[in-house]
Design an enzyme around this catalytic site. Structure first.
Site, PDB file in Angstrom:
ATOM      1  N   SER A 143      89.525  22.016  34.871  1.00 15.15           N
ATOM      2  CA  SER A 143      88.088  21.758  34.790  1.00 15.15           C
ATOM      3  C   SER A 143      87.745  21.008  33.529  1.00 15.15           C
ATOM      4  O   SER A 143      86.695  20.378  33.434  1.00 15.15           O
ATOM      5  CB  SER A 143      87.316  23.070  34.708  1.00 15.15           C
ATOM      6  OG  SER A 143      87.569  23.855  35.817  1.00 15.15           O
ATOM      7  N   HIS A 164      90.215  17.054  40.727  1.00 16.94           N
ATOM      8  CA  HIS A 164      89.288  18.107  40.338  1.00 16.94           C
ATOM      9  C   HIS A 164      88.331  18.431  41.480  1.00 16.94           C
ATOM     10  O   HIS A 164      87.447  17.637  41.807  1.00 16.94           O
ATOM     11  CB  HIS A 164      88.509  17.690  39.072  1.00 16.94           C
ATOM     12  CG  HIS A 164      87.601  18.767  38.586  1.00 16.94           C
ATOM     13  ND1 HIS A 164      86.305  18.550  38.232  1.00 16.94           N
ATOM     14  CD2 HIS A 164      87.811  20.101  38.434  1.00 16.94           C
ATOM     15  CE1 HIS A 164      85.753  19.697  37.871  1.00 16.94           C
ATOM     16  NE2 HIS A 164      86.641  20.647  37.985  1.00 16.94           N
ATOM     17  N   ASN A 214      81.503  18.007  35.292  1.00 21.39           N
ATOM     18  CA  ASN A 214      81.489  19.073  34.291  1.00 21.39           C
ATOM     19  C   ASN A 214      81.009  18.580  32.925  1.00 21.39           C
ATOM     20  O   ASN A 214      80.535  19.377  32.117  1.00 21.39           O
ATOM     21  CB  ASN A 214      82.881  19.714  34.159  1.00 21.39           C
ATOM     22  CG  ASN A 214      83.104  20.783  35.212  1.00 21.39           C
ATOM     23  OD1 ASN A 214      82.181  21.167  35.921  1.00 21.39           O
ATOM     24  ND2 ASN A 214      84.331  21.260  35.326  1.00 21.39           N
TER      25      ASN A 214
HETATM   26  N1  3HC Z   1      84.084  29.072  52.721  1.00 21.18           N
HETATM   27  C1  3HC Z   1      83.609  28.519  53.845  1.00 21.18           C
HETATM   28  N2  3HC Z   1      82.311  28.321  54.096  1.00 21.18           N
HETATM   29  C2  3HC Z   1      81.440  28.735  53.156  1.00 21.18           C
HETATM   30  C3  3HC Z   1      81.842  29.334  51.952  1.00 21.18           C
HETATM   31  C4  3HC Z   1      83.236  29.496  51.744  1.00 21.18           C
HETATM   32  N3  3HC Z   1      83.744  30.047  50.639  1.00 21.18           N
HETATM   33  N4  3HC Z   1      80.748  29.598  51.197  1.00 21.18           N
HETATM   34  C5  3HC Z   1      79.683  29.194  51.920  1.00 21.18           C
HETATM   35  N5  3HC Z   1      80.111  28.670  53.096  1.00 21.18           N
HETATM   36  C6  3HC Z   1      79.290  28.104  54.150  1.00 21.18           C
HETATM   37  C7  3HC Z   1      78.569  29.201  54.887  1.00 21.18           C
HETATM   38  O1  3HC Z   1      79.328  29.703  55.969  1.00 21.18           O
HETATM   39  C8  3HC Z   1      77.314  28.509  55.370  1.00 21.18           C
HETATM   40  O2  3HC Z   1      77.550  27.822  56.578  1.00 21.18           O
HETATM   41  P1  3HC Z   1      76.341  27.582  57.616  1.00 21.18           P
HETATM   42  O3  3HC Z   1      75.518  26.484  56.993  1.00 21.18           O
HETATM   43  O4  3HC Z   1      77.014  27.187  58.868  1.00 21.18           O
HETATM   44  O5  3HC Z   1      75.613  28.891  57.696  1.00 21.18           O
HETATM   45  C9  3HC Z   1      77.052  27.479  54.278  1.00 21.18           C
HETATM   46  O6  3HC Z   1      78.282  27.288  53.558  1.00 21.18           O
HETATM   47  C10 3HC Z   1      76.004  27.947  53.321  1.00 21.18           C
HETATM   48  O7  3HC Z   1      76.394  29.208  52.797  1.00 21.18           O
HETATM   49  P2  3HC Z   1      75.425  30.463  52.621  1.00 21.18           P
HETATM   50  O8  3HC Z   1      74.389  30.450  53.711  1.00 21.18           O
HETATM   51  O9  3HC Z   1      76.284  31.679  52.462  1.00 21.18           O
HETATM   52  O10 3HC Z   1      74.759  30.301  51.218  1.00 21.18           O
HETATM   53  P3  3HC Z   1      74.086  29.058  50.543  1.00 21.18           P
HETATM   54  O11 3HC Z   1      73.249  28.295  51.511  1.00 21.18           O
HETATM   55  O12 3HC Z   1      73.474  29.625  49.325  1.00 21.18           O
HETATM   56  O13 3HC Z   1      75.301  28.126  50.106  1.00 21.18           O
HETATM   57  C11 3HC Z   1      76.803  27.453  48.428  1.00 21.18           C
HETATM   58  C12 3HC Z   1      76.338  28.599  49.333  1.00 21.18           C
HETATM   59  C13 3HC Z   1      77.436  26.363  49.283  1.00 21.18           C
HETATM   60  C14 3HC Z   1      77.843  28.033  47.511  1.00 21.18           C
HETATM   61  C15 3HC Z   1      75.550  26.881  47.684  1.00 21.18           C
HETATM   62  O14 3HC Z   1      74.838  27.915  47.080  1.00 21.18           O
HETATM   63  C16 3HC Z   1      75.916  25.872  46.614  1.00 21.18           C
HETATM   64  O15 3HC Z   1      76.167  24.705  46.891  1.00 21.18           O
HETATM   65  N6  3HC Z   1      75.928  26.331  45.347  1.00 21.18           N
HETATM   66  C17 3HC Z   1      76.258  25.508  44.214  1.00 21.18           C
HETATM   67  C18 3HC Z   1      77.726  25.673  43.940  1.00 21.18           C
HETATM   68  C19 3HC Z   1      78.154  24.891  42.756  1.00 21.18           C
HETATM   69  O16 3HC Z   1      77.371  24.566  41.866  1.00 21.18           O
HETATM   70  N7  3HC Z   1      79.461  24.570  42.712  1.00 21.18           N
HETATM   71  C20 3HC Z   1      80.027  23.807  41.656  1.00 21.18           C
HETATM   72  C21 3HC Z   1      80.391  24.706  40.527  1.00 21.18           C
HETATM   73  S1  3HC Z   1      81.163  23.812  39.214  1.00 21.18           S
HETATM   74  C22 3HC Z   1      82.770  23.683  39.702  1.00 21.18           C
HETATM   75  O17 3HC Z   1      83.190  24.164  40.725  1.00 21.18           O
HETATM   76  C23 3HC Z   1      83.668  22.933  38.803  1.00 21.18           C
HETATM   77  C24 3HC Z   1      84.701  23.825  38.221  1.00 21.18           C
HETATM   78  O18 3HC Z   1      85.553  23.005  37.424  1.00 21.18           O
HETATM   79  C25 3HC Z   1      84.156  24.929  37.365  1.00 21.18           C
END
Ligand code: 3HC
Length: 308
Positions: A143, A164, A214
């Site tokens: 990251s 990444h 990031n």
């Molecule tokens: N696997 C498969 N599908 C998943 C899942 C997983 N782990 N998590 C969520 N989903 C799917 C759900 O099944 C759902 O599908 P649907 O639309 O058919 O119902 C859809 O994604 C939406 O999920 P939820 O309804 O449970 O919840 P949300 O609408 O809140 O979405 C989220 C969840 C996609 C995680 C959304 O909140 C999001 O985009 N959050 C931001 C995440 C983020 O910022 N990520 C980047 C972090 S930084 C990083 O990763 C870099 C690293 O270097 C640190």
């Protein structure tokens, strides 16, 4: 039903080697990111070995993959036979191992997603460099660390880069493909093609701190923690403000719990050491306290918030 098999052997991918494509993928590390990368690579037809240091960690990742792949299948196909076929076919492409060195013997690509520690990553790649075929491309999912510094441990800098991914890997569409000056055009092109085959949208990055996303996300999350430490707003209000005022899917404290408070602490410690003059990268005391208390986010049931 036995979903997963343990690695016994994987055929050497002459065709992948000759045809310029990546078929055999070894993912080292089975945490949130490693499991997600292994899952999506398997879903998209690659032959994948997912590696971690012990069976307990591998089993935990298998459980996470089973849950996630069911959600992916449901979204793609509903609850019919095609969904079951997609799940069983995807999982048939995925084996596991607890031996990193033997797992790279027929790899076209190794993606490392282990702990954010430069020395540990270098030690791993040094061992893998001796064990992997000469055509194998090495990539780190770091990251925040320098890809060039990790690549220093190997004699294949032309076949080294960064891949990444973002959490959750099965959902987030972005893949940052990172090149160091030595990364060859052929390597960069194969990494890019691999990402596209995984269904990701590629952005090309230089080996700068945090690459693109990031570089912007890390100071933002640190600023949110400091804002609350100063008492200028509550954690809940900060999250609400960013969701409803900026349209972000999660507020900063939800993101911290989602990615892991410990991972984020490692990132900010590394950056504050590398750039001591940069006040924005200072490690907030709240982060240190949370990690000391074992409140690492969703994965431990509590971070900034509590989870069931
Ligand atoms: N696997 C498969 N599908 C998943 C899942 C997983 N782990 N998590 C969520 N989903 C799917 C759900 O099944 C759902 O599908 P649907 O639309 O058919 O119902 C859809 O994604 C939406 O999920 P939820 O309804 O449970 O919840 P949300 O609408 O809140 O979405 C989220 C969840 C996609 C995680 C959304 O909140 C999001 O985009 N959050 C931001 C995440 C983020 O910022 N990520 C980047 C972090 S930084 C990083 O990763 C870099 C690293 O270097 C640190």
């Amino acid at each position: 039903m036995a979903f997963f098999t343990t690695l016994t052997s994987r055929t050497f991918s002459h065709s992948a080697m000759m045809s310029n494509s990546i078929k055999n993928v070894t993912v080292i590390g089975s945490g949130l990111m490693g499991a997600g990368i292994a899952q999506v690579a398997a879903q998209t037809g690659h032959s994948v070995i997912m590696v971690d240091i012990d069976d307990a960690l591998v089993s935990k990742a298998q459980k996470r993959i089973q849950d996630s792949i069911q959600r992916v299948a449901k979204k793609k196909f509903g609850e019919n036979e095609e969904a079951s076929k997609f799940i069983s076919e995807s999982l048939s492409h995925l084996t596991t191992s607890t031996d990193a060195v033997t797992s790279v013997g027929s790899a076209d690509l190794v993606v490392e997603a282990i702990v954010e520690n430069l020395d540990i990553k270098k030690k791993l790649f040094m061992q893998l460099d001796k064990a992997a075929p000469s055509h194998t491309i090495f990539a780190s999912n770091t990251s925040s660390l320098s890809i060039a510094k990790i690549a220093d441990a190997t004699d294949r800098k032309d076949r080294f880069g960064g891949l990444h991914f973002f959490n959750p890997v099965p959902v987030m569409k972005l893949l940052e493909v990172v090149r160091i000056p030595e990364t060859s055009e052929a390597t960069f092109s194969k990494m890019t093609q691999f990402g596209k085959t995984m269904g990701k949208v590629i952005v090309q990055c230089k080996d700068t701190p945090g690459f693109i996303a990031n570089h912007l996300i890390v100071p933002y999350l640190l600023a949110a923690i400091r804002l609350v430490e100063r008492g200028d707003g509550t954690m809940e209000d900060v999250d609400t403000a960013m969701k409803l005022g900026a349209g972000y899917p999660m507020g900063p404290f939800e993101v911290l719990d989602h990615i892991g408070v410990d991972l984020f602490k490692s990132i900010s410690e590394d950056w504050s050491t590398r750039f001591p003059e940069e006040q924005a990268y200072r490690v907030p005391s709240t982060l240190v306290k949370k990690v000391e208390e074992g409140k690492l986010g969703r994965k431990t049931g509590e971070g900034f918030y509590k989870y069931n």
